[in-house]
Each structure stands twice: as structure tokens, then as C-alpha cells.
Design an enzyme around this catalytic site. Structure first.
Site, PDB file in Angstrom:
ATOM      1  N   GLU A   8      78.468 -20.614  21.507  1.00 46.38           N
ATOM      2  CA  GLU A   8      77.849 -21.175  22.710  1.00 46.38           C
ATOM      3  C   GLU A   8      77.136 -20.108  23.530  1.00 46.38           C
ATOM      4  O   GLU A   8      77.479 -19.871  24.685  1.00 46.38           O
ATOM      5  CB  GLU A   8      78.901 -21.883  23.559  1.00 46.38           C
ATOM      6  CG  GLU A   8      79.431 -23.121  22.880  1.00 46.38           C
ATOM      7  CD  GLU A   8      80.101 -24.101  23.819  1.00 46.38           C
ATOM      8  OE1 GLU A   8      80.199 -23.824  25.022  1.00 46.38           O
ATOM      9  OE2 GLU A   8      80.541 -25.149  23.329  1.00 46.38           O
ATOM     10  N   GLU A  59      83.725 -27.089  17.384  1.00 44.32           N
ATOM     11  CA  GLU A  59      84.555 -27.526  18.524  1.00 44.32           C
ATOM     12  C   GLU A  59      84.379 -29.028  18.694  1.00 44.32           C
ATOM     13  O   GLU A  59      83.263 -29.532  18.641  1.00 44.32           O
ATOM     14  CB  GLU A  59      84.170 -26.805  19.827  1.00 44.32           C
ATOM     15  CG  GLU A  59      84.692 -25.394  19.893  1.00 44.32           C
ATOM     16  CD  GLU A  59      84.336 -24.668  21.187  1.00 44.32           C
ATOM     17  OE1 GLU A  59      84.242 -25.312  22.245  1.00 44.32           O
ATOM     18  OE2 GLU A  59      84.154 -23.435  21.109  1.00 44.32           O
TER      19      GLU A  59
END
Ligand code: GAL
Length: 951
Positions: free
Chosen positions: A439, A514
Site C-alpha cells: 500500500e 489483504e
């Protein structure tokens, strides 16, 4: 499915130990764990005086070699410092404060707490004369963070990363046949992660001795190829020469199976590398009918590499590895040994209840076993290199691993970290993928992210071509990193259109790195924002996030997706989304910070595991809610489930694949019973029963606890008169222990601000206003302490060392916050003269018998507030003009014993982690609470657990 018992692991260790000692006897290599007996003190981030004068010297350790000053100096007096064993985390010892870091779980450490950001560690070791000629190194598995290490006052280097392992060669600085001082200054003021990271030497430290010709650090790389029933093992060895030997060496490589049997061996001849150079030697070794490493049968082999020089074995080194194949297919997902495996993974950070990040090895096994028990087969190390023991546990227990580096970038800081991670970890069969980032919102959707990924990916391949590379991506799956990364890491299906991305990049395999980020408080079934309670029913947490069930249905339905990694397996400190203070841990975990399951664990067991499951939620203790409707959910992998309340059927329902069942039930106390059917046959029964009042405390060793371990994980609960666990109990329980010590306590309550540890407070009190007066001779009277004449002047100021008085009287002050009976107060004197007499508030005090420079101060001579210390002595004389004379009289240490260990239960449970005394047999833990029958548990060395009734 074959599960591995701890007996097998134990056997593995015994074999390993016998092989390594066999190997060690024959070579110069010794790897000595030096975790025990360190001295510790907090320093200060910017006040050098409070940092024990470190870096105040005219010449610093950066100016002149060997000029480590303050605690970095070899002879610094650390007698007053706290004694402890590693691993250690000083952040977890601190209180909570709203002013502290949200992401670090509100512990009062870090940049806003300069007096709790710097930790000094000192240790003395002796190194015998017989080690002359060997290469001596210090090996650190991880220090959080920005550590500086000194050896006998010599600065060895700075390691910025809080996660990388590092080594220093200290050979040139060793005092052979005598004492040597290791000093570490850790600076935890800055955060690397947005999650709890601790502050400390939280991983193992070793002293390493080798021959000058030796296998380099992380110097083996074992890969294998399987053809038909045989494997060709390629063993690449990097040999380093830190000596002057020139000539031939012989390298033998032997493969040993899990039972200790030699299965293949090969010997190669080579020339020793030149001075300070390395050489790589690659051997190919055939293993017939290898036992493959697999998640159900994690077979391991060991490669024993030995170097012979002039007929003598000079180095002997072991590498654990596994033989297996991995493959990602863009259509069909992931394959292990040619078999399709859906990755059922969790993300995790590295802290645990009560002990922060300083996990004993046993806890690594405990946590991995808990995940495995939930049906999980994969683990993502988010978002940093893990401790080596975690990877060992995954190798041995059969869990696949994504190993992740910390920060993306293309310079030394980033690539060196990645290099060290890959070189350290690439022999672990459990690792199936490298992750080079997560991320990175600033770059992930653009050209910079694409460029960096290309470089990091190529760089990773140059170090290990056998594994693919992934990055966890969140801000849309359209361009940038996602266009070039080898294995697409989708972080959350709500963040973009996964199917659309896959249709555009048909040759790019993908997985959900995720998914979830659901909120749940263990044992809570009604959300109450005022109390920071999130109900444990698996619900969509936020508009762009999905429930675990929604996530799994999505991934399970798409063969091209290799699987998903839930955010997270365990709760962790920090990130208490959707709340803030006073919540201090996350709510994302399938389990709480202790490893107690939330109800989602049973959803996962149903669909990830293979054993039949039947679980009813919630509990059935709803006094005051009689007649009101309660949501009853059943997690199960049975075909049908029938629910009964007090024997009355509430209907039979069919279970949808990857689903759960729901009933609305009007509360009446009694028994809620579920019966599970498979192929029309009743196979399981489960009940939730309304309990009576709390009567007994029950202690039990957690079933995932490693057998024969020094550290045990104990579950604390209370039961009613029928022995039923009380799911709503919140009693405060106190503990005492014999034969061991308590490492930490927890209960999984995200809002608990109770102490994690109860340790004696060690306060170092400085002597201030230090003044002197000349004397004709040393005497034992003390009137001068009270003498207010102006003959007193600042001690040692403008001292003419060539013209000193024959005696001096010094006096100074120290403040005591209190003068409790239980305090233990000592004065650690540093010589400022010869034949001194020491007075406290006018009373002559005597030195200790075992240390003539230590004075134990009785409560009777002390008072709360300001105290006067007087020292009468004749002065030290300089031998050489440039001698630097000590002007520091020493320090007062106050030890205040901690209150007894205690913890509240949270919804029925608390956890206590205990450690057996070294060499001891039984550990006896007792638990008390007002109005309850005490619980006693005895854990003996052979792990026979006695219950209170047997004692
Ligand atoms: C993700 C991130 C994780 C964690 C999680 C919480 O965006 O990668 O580290 O912060 O969100 O929802």
C-alpha cells in the site's frame, strides 16, 4: 491430515542438537546465545546529561577510534542499572497515555517521551586466550531501532532498521583472556510502522566464533529441482577468508534427513579465497525419493557443509531446507508440489499480549499453531522482516509464508534491506513469495511505483530466482505497480474491480494480500460505541470493506485467485480502528491479542479446516434480557443444523457452502443446543448453557502450548459450581508464582489500560549540588555536613591537581520521593579519593562486604525529600598530566517492589505467560480473587500438569 505433534518437533530438536554438537566438536564455529544477564537503563533522546554523558566528550566515538563515552565506554559503571534477560521490550513496560502514539498502542514511549525513547543495554563477556586467531563476531537478530553498538568502547556501526538482523566483526578489539563489554544504544524515537513496534533488543543476540576461513554470513543457498522421483539439490556456498591462508580447501556437503540419517554427500576441492575475499562453490547432490515439504507433512532436511583445510575441519555449518515445488498459474492459482492449494492466509504483526514484541521462541510456535488450528495454511509477514524463529515455526508446522521487506525504494537503504532479508530467509521452504511493498499510496498508481517495482523485482530475482514477487496494492488496480508486479497483491476487493484487472492482465497471477479488516471484540455481541465494543457477528465493517464470509466466497469462487490473506489473524497493539483512545489494540483479529478465538475462527474452521465443526454464538447468559430477541448464529460445515432452546426445536436449516446459519431467539435462560447432520446423520452436538455465579478460578495450560517448553501460556477463567465456564466474567485475579517468573498478562480487551507487566521500579537518583571543602586530614566526624559556612565551593572546580589539599570533605544532595519500608536504596560510589568515609544525613554508613564501593542505605538513615550525602577522603593523585580524574561520586539507586501481578478477566478469559526457572523442575502458579476459590496449577518439567484437586 497429518498434524505434527510437539514430540516430533522435540525429536527434531534433539537430532538437530546432536548433529550440531557433533559438527561443532570438529570445527572452530561456535554460536553462543548471549541473551542472559544484560544491564539496562533508559537514557535520553537529546539531553546528553540524562543520557549518562554520552557523546559529550571532546573527542567522540566518531572522532577517534575507541572513544565511546558515557555508557559506551568499556569501564562505565553500570552496577546500579537494572538486570534483565533478552528478549526485552521496554515500551510494553510503560503506562498508557492519550498523548502517546495511536499507531503504537498509546504506550508512553517514542519521540514525545524523550526520557523513554533511548534504551541502553550493556553486557560483559569473557573471551578466552584460546580464541586468538579466530574471527569473533556479534550477531543481532533485530533491535528496534536505530541501534549503535560498541565493543570495548569501539563503535561498530549503526543499524537503522528495527527488523533486519546484523553482525559486527569484533576480532580486532577483543581482550583475550579477560572481560569484554558489549554496549547497545537503541533509539526508538521514530516509528517505522503504523502499528506497535516495541522498543528494545527484542530478538536474540549471539557471539559467533569461526575460523578465518568460514562460511560467510547467510552463506548457503539451497534449491532443488524434482525430476520424476528424484531431487537434484543445488547447494551454493559462499566461503570467506579473513586470514592469510593460501592453498587448497575441501568442501563437503552432506544431506541429512529428519531422522538424522545421511542421505547423500559430495566433496569439492577449491582454492581458499584471497584475504578478505569470498568465493562461491556450488555442488549438485542427488536425493532419491525425497520426502517433500508440504503443509500437511512438513518434511525437512539439513545440509551439513564442512570446510577442510590441510585435512582438518575448520568450519561446519548447518542449513535447514525442504524439497518442494511451487508454481503460480494465472488461470488456476497456486500449486505446491503440483497440487492446487488455495491460500488460506492471515496477515500478522509481531506483538503478543503482555509481552509486546519480546516474544520467547515458544510463543512463535504457539501463535503459528493457533493459526494452523483455525485451518489457515499461509501467513503474510506484514509489513516487515520477521524474526527467524517465526520462519522456523512455519517450516516445522507447515505454513506457507509471504516474506515482506519494509520500505520500497531503489537505493542502498531499501535494496540492502531486501538483500539481507532474502539472503537470510531463502532456504526456508515455507516461503513461497517475496513481497517488496505494501500500500504505497504515493507511488502505487503511477510510473514511479512501476519503475521501483521493476527494479526491486529484478533485484529480488537476482538473489533468488525460485520465488515470485508480489506487492500489496490498494488504490485501484489499474496502472502503476499493478501493471508490472509479477503476482498481483489485491488489498481489499472494495478497492477496485479485481475481475476487470484480471481480464486486462490475463497472464498475471493474483492473490488477495489483504481482505477483511472486520471489527470484532471477543465475547461481545452488541456493538456499543460508548464502550468501544464491536459485536463479534461477521458483518461488513465499512462501505468499501467486506465481511470475512463475503471475502472468502469471492476468493473461493475464483480459481485464478490463489487465495486470500485476512487482515488479521491476531489483534495487535495500535490501529484501534474504528475507535481511538482509550482503545489501545486493533479489532481486526480473528483472535484477540492473547490468541483467544473470536467467533469468526469457527467460520474459518468450518470452511478452511477439514474436521467437522459446530459452533453456536452468542453465549447464553443474558440476565435482564428475558423475552427479548437475540441473534443466534451457527458456524458449521455440517449439511444441516437444528437448533433447540430448552429442548424445543427452533427449526432445522440447510447450510449453504461457505455460509452460516441464523435464528432469532427470544431469550429464556437454559440450554441452547445445536445438532449437526451430515448426509442425514447426526454427527455433532453443541450447547450454550446459562451459567450460575462465579465460584472457582480455573488455570489451564493452553493446548497449543509447546510441550517441554520453558515458557507456558496459561488460560485463566472462572467457573460456576458445576464447573461451567462463565463467558461474562470480568473478575480481577491476582497471581503468585514459585519456581519461575511471570512474563506478562493480558485479556484481549482492546480498552484495557491495565499493566502488562508488574516489575520492580528501578530509579536512579543523581547526587546534585556537589560541593567540597579542604581538610587537614580525613576523620569520621560529620559536623561539617551541617556547617553552612561559605568555605564550601563547587566540587573539583579549578582543582589544581599538582597542589591538592591532604584531604577533602564533599557533600551533595539527593531527593527521595518517598521512604517506603519496602524500598531498597543503595549508593553506588565511584572513587573520587582514597580511604573514604561516607555519611548519609550525618550517619556513617558502611560499605558492603562483597563490593567495597556499594553502600546499602537503611530506611533509618534516609528521609523523604532532600537527603545529604557527605564523603570524606584524601584525593586521588594524577600520575600523568593528561590523566582524566573521576569527579562523579556515583549514583543512588532506589528499587520499589512492584505490586503483585494481577489482571481482570475480559468476557471470561485472561492469559498469563510464565517462564520456568533455569534448571528448576516445578512451576507453581496460584490465582486469587475476592469471593472465589483460588486456582493452583503446577507445571513440571515433563509437562505433567496437575490440577488444583491433585495438589
Ligand atoms: C491496510 C494496511 C494494513 C492495515 C489495514 C487496516 O490498508 O495495509 O497495514 O493498516 O489497512 O485496515
Amino acid at each position: 491430515m497429518k498434524t505434527i505433534s510437539f514430540k516430533e518437533i522435540l525429536l527434531y530438536f534433539i537430532v538437530l542438537i546432536s548433529i550440531s554438537s557433533f559438527a561443532q566438536n570438529k570445527s572452530d564455529r561456535e554460536l553462543i546465545l548471549i541473551d542472559k544477564d544484560w544491564r539496562f537503563s533508559l537514557g535520553h533522546l537529546y539531553d546528553t546529561q540524562k543520557d549518562f554523558g554520552h557523546a559529550e566528550g571532546y573527542f567522540s566515538y566518531l572522532t577517534k577510534t575507541g572513544f565511546g563515552d558515557g555508557p559506551a565506554a568499556k569501564d562505565f559503571d553500570d552496577r546500579a542499572w537494572r538486570k534483565l534477560d533478552l528478549p526485552h521490550d521496554w515500551a510494553v513496560e510503560q503506562d498508557f497515555s492519550e498523548k502517546a502514539s495511536y499507531s503504537h498502542g498509546f504506550k508512553t514511549s517514542g519521540k514525545d517521551f524523550p526520557e523513554k525513547s533511548i534504551g541502553w543495554y550493556r553486557k560483559k563477556i569473557s573471551i578466552p586466550q584460546s580464541d586468538q586467531g579466530k574471527i569473533i563476531s556479534l550477531k543481532f537478530d533485530g533491535v528496534f531501532r536505530n541501534s549503535k553498538v560498541f565493543f570495548n568502547g569501539h563503535f561498530l556501526g549503526t543499524e537503522e532498521s528495527g527488523y533486519n538482523g546484523f553482525e559486527y566483526d569484533v576480532t580486532a578489539y577483543v581482550n583475550y583472556g579477560g572481560e569484554n563489554t558489549i554496549v547497545v544504544r537503541a533509539d526508538a524515537s521514530m516509528e517505522e510502522g503504523w502499528f506497535y513496534e516495541g522498543a528494545e533488543i527484542y530478538r536474540h543476540v549471539y557471539l559467533l566464533k569461526t575460523n578465518p576461513i568460514h562460511i560467510a554470513r547467510n552463506g548457503t543457498y539451497v534449491t532443488s529441482e524434482i525430476q520424476n522421483d528424484n531431487a537434484e539439490v543445488k547447494a551454493e556456498v559462499t566461503i570467506e577468508n579473513k586470514g592469510n591462508f593460501k592453498g587448497k580447501i575441501e568442501i563437503s556437503q552432506t544431506i541429512i534427513d529428519a531422522s538424522g540419517k545421511e542421505v547423500a554427500t559430495i566433496t569439492e576441492n577449491a582454492s581458499a579465497p584471497d584475504f578478505y575475499k569470498t568465493a562461491k562453490i556450488t555442488s549438485k547432490i542427488k536425493v532419491n525419493n525425497p520426502l517433500l515439504w508440504d503443509i500437511d507433512t512438513p518434511n525437512l532436511y539439513r545440509l551439513l557443509t564442512q570446510i577442510k583445510q590441510e585435512g582438518k575441519i575448520v568450519d561446519s555449518y548447518e542449513t535447514t531446507f525442504g524439497i518442494r515445488t511451487i508454481k503460480f498459474d494465472p488461470e488456476k492459482g497456486f500449486f505446491l508440489n503440483g497440487k492446487s492449494i488455495k491460500l488460506k492466509g492471515t496477515n500478522n504483526h509481531q506483538d503478543h499480549a503482555g509481552i509486546g514484541t519480546a516474544l520467547p521462541d515458544e510463543l512463535q510456535y504457539y501463535r503459528i499453531k493457533k493459526l494452523k488450528e483455525m485451518g489457515s495454511n499461509a501467513y503474510r509477514c506484514s509489513h516487515h522482516p520477521p524474526t527467524p524463529e517465526l520462519l522456523d515455526a512455519c517450516d516445522k508446522l507447515g505454513i506457507l509464508v509471504i516474506d515482506e521487506t519494509r520500505l520500497m525504494g531503489i537505493n542502498d537503504y531499501h535494496l540492502n534491506d531486501l538483500k539481507r532479508l532474502i539472503e537470510r530467509d531463502r532456504n526456508h521452504p515455507s516461503i513461497f513469495c517475496w513481497s517488496v511493498g505494501n500500500e504505497e499510496w504515493n507511488i502505487e498508481g503511477g510510473i514511479v511505483g512501476e519503475r521501483i517495482t521493476n527494479i526491486m523485482q529484478g533485484f529480488a530475482k537476482s538473489l533468488d530466482a525460485t520465488r515470485p514477487v508480489t506487492v500489496g496494492i490498494s488504490s485501484g488496480f489499474k496502472s502503476g505497480i499493478s501493471s508490472v508486479v509479477e503476482i498481483m497483491g489485491y488489498n481489499y476487493m472494495g478497492n477496485g474491480d479485481i475481475d476487470a484487472h484480471r481480464n486486462e492482465f490475463k497472464n498475471q497471477p493474483g492473490m488477495g494480500t489483504e481482505e477483511g479488516s472486520t471489527f470484532a471484540t471477543r465475547g461481545i455481541y452488541f456493538t456499543d460505541d460508548a464502550k468501544h465494543y464491536q459485536s463479534a457477528y461477521d458483518k461488513k465493517p465499512r462501505p468499501t470493506f467486506y465481511s470475512i464470509e463475503e471475502g472468502w466466497k469471492f476468493y473461493a469462487a475464483r480459481p485464478y485467485l490463489a487465495g486470500m490473506f485476512i487482515w488479521t489473524g491476531f489483534d495487535y497493539r495500535g490501529e484501534p480502528t474504528p475507535y481511538g483512545w482509550p482503545s489501545v489494540t486493533s479489532y481486526f483479529g480473528m483472535m484477540d491479542v492473547c490468541g483467544f478465538p473470536k467467533d469468526n475462527v469457527f467460520y474459518l474452521k468450518s470452511w478452511w479446516g477439514t474436521a467437522p465443526v459446530l459452533h453456536i454464538m452468542p453465549h447464553w447468559n443474558w440476565s435482564g434480557m428475558e423475552g427479548k430477541e437475540i441473534d443466534v448464529w451457527v458456524h458449521s460445515n455440517c449439511d444441516e443444523v437444528e437448533l433447540f432452546l430448552n429442548k424445543k426445536s427452533l427449526g432445522k436449516k440447510k447450510m449453504e457452502q461457505y455460509g452460516h446459519l441464523e435464528w432469532k431467539v427470544k431469550y429464556t435462560p437454559g440450554t441452547l443446543e445445536a445438532i449437526g447432520y451430515k448426509n442425514g446423520k447426526k454427527i455433532l452436538t453443541e450447547i450454550q448453557k446459562t451459567t450460575g455465579n462465579a465460584e472457582n478460578i480455573k488455570l489451564s495450560v493452553d493446548k497449543e502450548n509447546p510441550s517441554n517448553a520453558n515458557v507456558s501460556v496459561i488460560t485463566v477463567e472462572v467457573t460456576d459450581k458445576n464447573g461451567l465456564h462463565i463467558p461474562t466474567a470480568n473478575n480481577e485475579i491476582s497471581f503468585s508464582i514459585k519456581g519461575g517468573k511471570i512474563l506478562g498478562v493480558g485479556n484481549g480487551d482492546p480498552t484495557s489500560l491495565e499493566k502488562d507487566q508488574f516489575i520492580d521500579d528501578v530509579t536512579l537518583v543523581p547526587i546534585t549540588n556537589f560541593e567540597e571543602k579542604k581538610q587537614a586530614y580525613v576523620d569520621n566526624t560529620n559536623q561539617s555536613a551541617l556547617d553552612e559556612s561559605n568555605a564550601w565551593k563547587e566540587a573539583f572546580k579549578d582543582r589544581d591537581y599538582k597542589n591538592q589539599a591532604s584531604a577533602y570533605i564533599y557533600r551533595g544532595k539527593f531527593e527521595l520521593k518517598n521512604n517506603l519500608q519496602s524500598n531498597s536504596v543503595d549508593f553506588f560510589y565511584k572513587k573520587i579519593g582514597v580511604n573514604e568515609s561516607v555519611f548519609i544525613n550525618g550517619n556513617l554508613v558502611n560499605a558492603n562486604a562483597d563490593d567495597p564501593q556499594k553502600y546499602h542505605l537503611n530506611k533509618a538513615v534516609l528521609k523523604e525529600g532532600s537527603n545529604v550525602i557527605t564523603i570524606r577522603t584524601s584525593p586521588l593523585q594524577k600520575v600523568k598530566d593528561w590523566d582524566v580524574m573521576n569527579t562523579d561520586p556515583g549514583i543512588i539507586r532506589v528499587i520499589t517492589p512492584s505490586e503483585p501481578w494481577k489482571r481482570k478477566l475480559f468476557n471470561g478469559y485472561a492469559q498469563i505467560i510464565i517462564q520456568k526457572e533455569e534448571g528448576g523442575n516445578d512451576v507453581v502458579l496460584s490465582a486469587f480473587a475476592k469471593g472465589l476459590k483460588a486456582g493452583v496449577l503446577s507445571v513440571n518439567q515433563k509437562k505433567k500438569i496437575k490440577l488444583s484437586s491433585e495438589l
